[in-house]
Write an enzyme that holds these catalytic residues in place. Structure first.
Site, PDB file in Angstrom:
ATOM      1  N   SER A  10      46.751  40.808  76.320  1.00 65.65           N
ATOM      2  CA  SER A  10      46.137  42.582  75.768  1.00 65.65           C
ATOM      3  C   SER A  10      45.328  42.260  77.385  1.00 65.65           C
ATOM      4  O   SER A  10      44.774  41.768  77.464  1.00 65.65           O
ATOM      5  CB  SER A  10      45.913  42.870  75.327  1.00 65.65           C
ATOM      6  OG  SER A  10      45.008  43.576  74.842  1.00 65.65           O
ATOM      7  N   TYR A  63      39.769  39.157  68.412  1.00 68.19           N
ATOM      8  CA  TYR A  63      41.343  39.421  69.438  1.00 68.19           C
ATOM      9  C   TYR A  63      41.266  39.263  70.720  1.00 68.19           C
ATOM     10  O   TYR A  63      42.704  38.453  71.069  1.00 68.19           O
ATOM     11  CB  TYR A  63      41.376  40.770  69.619  1.00 68.19           C
ATOM     12  CG  TYR A  63      43.236  41.273  69.619  1.00 68.19           C
ATOM     13  CD1 TYR A  63      44.646  40.285  69.731  1.00 68.19           C
ATOM     14  CD2 TYR A  63      43.009  42.006  70.767  1.00 68.19           C
ATOM     15  CE1 TYR A  63      45.512  41.485  70.096  1.00 68.19           C
ATOM     16  CE2 TYR A  63      44.177  42.211  71.361  1.00 68.19           C
ATOM     17  CZ  TYR A  63      45.270  41.800  70.915  1.00 68.19           C
ATOM     18  OH  TYR A  63      46.865  42.567  71.563  1.00 68.19           O
TER      19      TYR A  63
END
Length: 325
Positions: A128, A153
């Site tokens: 990501s 995350y």
């Protein structure tokens, strides 16, 4: 060849599996169909895949190593697209344990699965743009330091990259990580801005504009993303006996757009003006993302072609059709 796609009922997973099927491949999909967002949306994506020749599906949680192994026993798999994960920056603050299970334990289980896979050739996995944290140098380059995440995350995704490097080094496994930048398009996720804004505007509700609108995102249309996923999947890193056979690539539009400009394009596509509620930057969020895609362009010919002026109306058309509007 039969390909394994994890997170096959998810946004990018659905489109990737469909693209593989469209080119005549066989695909085994796995997904746990969790309730992080609408299970009905996941079921609807899955139904479209199940209607296509060459697709098989197992409902299984990648964090359950024994269930994963049992579901795939006897399958002759060589290439894997690992997209299953617990997504969402903000949700990781509220429910951190879900991220440890899905993104750390689950990723480790996938590495172990591939390590023991007879004839394994390559795994492409989802990282990501969040790994860049509060990086102020733009565009973001794979050579930049990414050791200061601002959300759990992001920390789990960086950990996935580190685990992958270790396995590539120890076991000479070809692995490619893709740092996705703000993916949108038909069949997208309901927790992301494009869907949230569209839903609110059509319902006559105000939209929440964080950091008072002073945000930029490298919005990347799903068709461009899938093209890059398949290009990397088809070209495993070579093992030269020295460096580990692993690569990391940014995969984005290489053209950051102002959040307010995105909203303006969305308003035009919807034919309605949004009522805006301007709010501070949320914890874990960053004011800008911007992808340097030089490496994936050089190695795989990746070239995003869809501007937000083209992509947003396509999302709106799909959304209205899907919701029966």
């Amino acid at each position: 060849m039969t390909y394994l796609v994890t997170g096959a009922a998810g946004f990018i997973g659905y489109h990737t599996a469909r693209a593989l099927l469209d080119r005549g491949e066989s695909v085994v999909g796995i997904d746990n169909l969790n309730t992080y967002y609408s299970p009905q949306l996941k079921a609807d994506r899955l139904a479209r895949l199940l209607a296509m020749p060459g697709f098989g599906f197992h409902q299984v949680d990648i964090a359950d190593a024994e269930a994963l192994k049992a579901a795939l026993a006897g399958q002759r798999l060589r290439r894997v697209v690992h997209l299953a994960a617990q997504a969402g920056v903000r949700h990781s603050i509220e429910n951190p344990h879900a991220y440890v299970q899905a993104n750390l334990v689950g990723h480790l289980n996938m590495l172990e699965l591939c390590r023991r896979m007879d004839g394994f050739e390559h795994m492409v996995y989802a990282s990501s743009s969040s790994v860049y944290g509060g990086n102020t140098k733009v565009p973001f380059s794979e050579a930049d330091r990414v050791d200061a995440p601002v959300s759990l995350y992001a920390a789990t995704k960086k950990a996935d990259e580190l685990m992958s490097h270790c396995y590539a080094h120890l076991y000479r496994m070809p692995l490619t990580g893709l740092r996705f930048f703000t993916v949108y398009g038909p069949w997208g996720r309901p927790d992301m801005a494009m869907w949230l804004f569209t839903e609110a505007i059509l319902a006559g509700r105000s939209i929440k504009v964080f950091n008072h609108g002073r945000m930029k995102r490298d919005f990347t249309f799903i068709d461009d993303i899938v093209q890059g996923v398949l290009a990397t999947l088809d070209a495993p890193p070579r093992d030269d006996g020295q460096a580990a056979p692993q690569r990391l690539y940014n995969i984005g539009n290489n053209h950051p757009e102002s959040l307010l400009d995105m909203i303006a394009v969305l308003e035009d596509a919807l034919g309605q003006t949004a009522s805006k509620e301007f709010l501070p930057l949320q914890p874990g969020d960053v004011p800008q993302t911007s992808a340097d895609i030089t490496a994936i362009q050089r190695d795989h010919g990746f070239q995003p072609r869809t501007t937000i002026a083209e992509g947003i109306p396509r999302f709106v058309d799909w959304y209205k059709s899907y919701r029966g509007l």
